[in-house]
Design a protein around this motif. Structure first.
Motif, PDB file in Angstrom:
ATOM      1  N   LEU A   1       1.802   4.865   1.043  1.00  0.00           N
ATOM      2  CA  LEU A   1       1.488   5.715   2.179  1.00  0.00           C
ATOM      3  C   LEU A   1       1.604   7.168   1.752  1.00  0.00           C
ATOM      4  CD1 LEU A   1       3.359   3.853   5.069  1.00  0.00           C
ATOM      5  CD2 LEU A   1       0.976   3.655   4.370  1.00  0.00           C
TER       6      LEU A   1
ATOM      7  N   ASN B   1      -1.699   9.139   8.289  1.00  0.00           N
ATOM      8  CA  ASN B   1      -1.836   7.955   7.446  1.00  0.00           C
ATOM      9  C   ASN B   1      -2.865   6.988   8.006  1.00  0.00           C
ATOM     10  OD1 ASN B   1      -0.117   7.399   4.951  1.00  0.00           O
ATOM     11  ND2 ASN B   1       1.283   8.548   6.280  1.00  0.00           N
TER      12      ASN B   1
ATOM     13  N   ILE C   1       2.536   9.530  10.502  1.00  0.00           N
ATOM     14  CA  ILE C   1       1.967   8.202  10.676  1.00  0.00           C
ATOM     15  C   ILE C   1       0.509   8.341  11.130  1.00  0.00           C
ATOM     16  CG2 ILE C   1       2.082   6.100  12.074  1.00  0.00           C
ATOM     17  CD1 ILE C   1       4.450   6.072  10.324  1.00  0.00           C
TER      18      ILE C   1
ATOM     19  N   THR D   1       0.833  -1.197   0.000  1.00  0.00           N
ATOM     20  CA  THR D   1       0.000   0.000   0.000  1.00  0.00           C
ATOM     21  C   THR D   1       0.874   1.256   0.000  1.00  0.00           C
ATOM     22  OG1 THR D   1      -1.586  -1.197   1.325  1.00  0.00           O
ATOM     23  CG2 THR D   1      -1.836   1.189   1.269  1.00  0.00           C
TER      24      THR D   1
ATOM     25  N   ARG E   1      -4.523   0.961   9.436  1.00  0.00           N
ATOM     26  CA  ARG E   1      -5.429   1.921   8.795  1.00  0.00           C
ATOM     27  C   ARG E   1      -6.800   1.278   8.551  1.00  0.00           C
ATOM     28  NH1 ARG E   1      -3.390   3.802   3.054  1.00  0.00           N
ATOM     29  NH2 ARG E   1      -2.416   5.602   4.015  1.00  0.00           N
TER      30      ARG E   1
ATOM     31  N   ILE F   1       1.197  -0.793   8.813  1.00  0.00           N
ATOM     32  CA  ILE F   1       0.517   0.516   8.853  1.00  0.00           C
ATOM     33  C   ILE F   1      -0.778   0.424   8.038  1.00  0.00           C
ATOM     34  CG2 ILE F   1       0.651   2.935   8.119  1.00  0.00           C
ATOM     35  CD1 ILE F   1       2.396   2.415  10.535  1.00  0.00           C
ATOM     36  N   ALA F   2      -0.681  -0.255   6.895  1.00  0.00           N
ATOM     37  CA  ALA F   2      -1.877  -0.415   6.053  1.00  0.00           C
ATOM     38  C   ALA F   2      -2.958  -1.205   6.795  1.00  0.00           C
ATOM     39  CB  ALA F   2      -1.504  -1.123   4.753  1.00  0.00           C
TER      40      ALA F   2
ATOM     41  N   ARG G   1       5.325  -1.134   6.395  1.00  0.00           N
ATOM     42  CA  ARG G   1       4.289  -0.453   5.596  1.00  0.00           C
ATOM     43  C   ARG G   1       3.001  -1.252   5.623  1.00  0.00           C
ATOM     44  NH1 ARG G   1       6.850   2.980   1.922  1.00  0.00           N
ATOM     45  NH2 ARG G   1       5.104   2.943   0.480  1.00  0.00           N
TER      46      ARG G   1
END
Ligand code: ATP
Length: 302
Positions: A139, A147, A144, A137, A208, A204-205, A201
């Motif tokens: 960013l 995001n 952060i 994904t 999210r 983080i995706a 990453r």
């Protein structure tokens, strides 16, 4: 002309809601058909999801008039069911996901979510309620925190932290520090900011999408170059993410396949087999052959 070549690119388009390009481009010998900005019907209503039941009914689709990519496809996904989509390259797996997000309109058949035809609901409400996680994904070049809050701008700090924990991203985010001395959730991603590894990453995706808390999830877990320790952590965070959700995942990995309630095997735009891993191995069809090919004959799953 803006090209959309893979899931990660198009999901940024979805997230940003900036479909502004129309047309086709040549990619080698292939003509890439790009999503056209679809207009909501004048009587479009917001999608309301209570259970998360997804139905494809007689779905047919092609990027051009010459060749159908999906043909006469029927699939009913029960609320909370986790489906693994399997099939050779070009079978139409990503296309099916694109259609569920209504990146293209259907020339034939319909797709229903909790009984509502997605052609008749607002695109905003549809995409707000479908969470998508892909391998890589993109960013935003923001903090952060920004995001994470992208899918849910009103999320509280506590909700953001909870999502980070769920995605097993809390520890590494706490240690982040960018070139301007901002740290943790305030650290900036990108050029002058923190550089994240592929596994970071992805977490983080996942955070999210956890924060977005969409009742329907689409996962595209393309074969990854992640080391097995990171992969195990990602797997754990995906488990958290999938809890109680209806999930359609393009399944590549052994561990993913084992977890799924049902596998749907596609070939040339059609469903050719469905069943659990064990059932499909026993059936000795396309899935068994793909499995054999991928694993060199190893049959069990953990
Ligand atoms: P993979 O496992 O390789 O990702 P897939 O099963 O997801 O494959 P799709 O990406 O859905 O398959 O592709 C199905 C067919 O549609 C392929 O023949 C592909 O070349 C074609 N196709 C996919 N996207 C486009 C596009 N944007 N424009 C034109 N043709 C496309």
């Amino acid at each position: 002309v803006i090209r959309i070549n893979n899931m990660s690119e198009w999901i940024m388009w979805v997230v940003n809601g900036i479909f502004e390009n129309v047309g086709t481009v040549q990619d080698g010998m292939r003509t890439i058909v790009q999503p056209v900005e679809l207009v909501d019907r004048p009587d479009a209503r917001p999608l309301t999801i209570s259970r998360g039941d997804v139905r494809f009914e007689g779905v047919g689709f092609g990027y051009g008039p010459d060749r159908p990519v999906i043909e006469g496809l029927d699939l009913a996904v029960r609320p909370g069911e986790k489906i693994g989509l399997v099939g050779p390259s070009g079978a139409g797996k990503s296309t099916l996901m694109n259609l569920l997000l209504r990146l293209y309109d259907l020339p034939g058949g319909r797709i229903l979510i909790d009984g509502q035809d997605i052609a008749g609901v607002t695109q905003e409400s549809l995409r707000a309620q479908i969470g998508v996680v892909t391998q890589d994904t993109s960013l935003l070049h923001r903090s952060i925190r920004e995001n994470l809050r992208y899918g849910r701008p009103d999320a509280s700090e506590e909700q953001v932290l909870e999502a980070l924990r769920g995605a097993r991203a809390d520890a590494f985010v706490a240690d982040l520090r960018d070139g301007d001395g901002r740290s943790g959730l305030d650290a900036q991603v990108g050029e002058r900011g923190v550089k994240l590894s592929g596994g970071q990453r992805q977490r983080i995706a996942i955070a999210r999408v956890l924060l977005k808390n969409a009742p329907i999830l689409l996962l595209d877990e393309a074969t990854s170059a992640l080391d097995s320790e990171v992969e195990a952590v990602i797997q754990e965070s995906l488990e958290t993410l999938m809890e109680g959700k209806t999930v359609i995942a393009i399944a590549h990995r052994l561990s993913t396949i084992a977890r799924m309630d049902r596998l749907v095997v596609m070939d040339q735009g059609r469903i050719v087999e469905t069943g659990t891993h064990a059932e499909l191995i026993a059936a000795g069809g396309l899935y068994a052959r793909l499995w054999q090919h991928q694993t060199g004959g190893f049959v069990g799953v953990e």
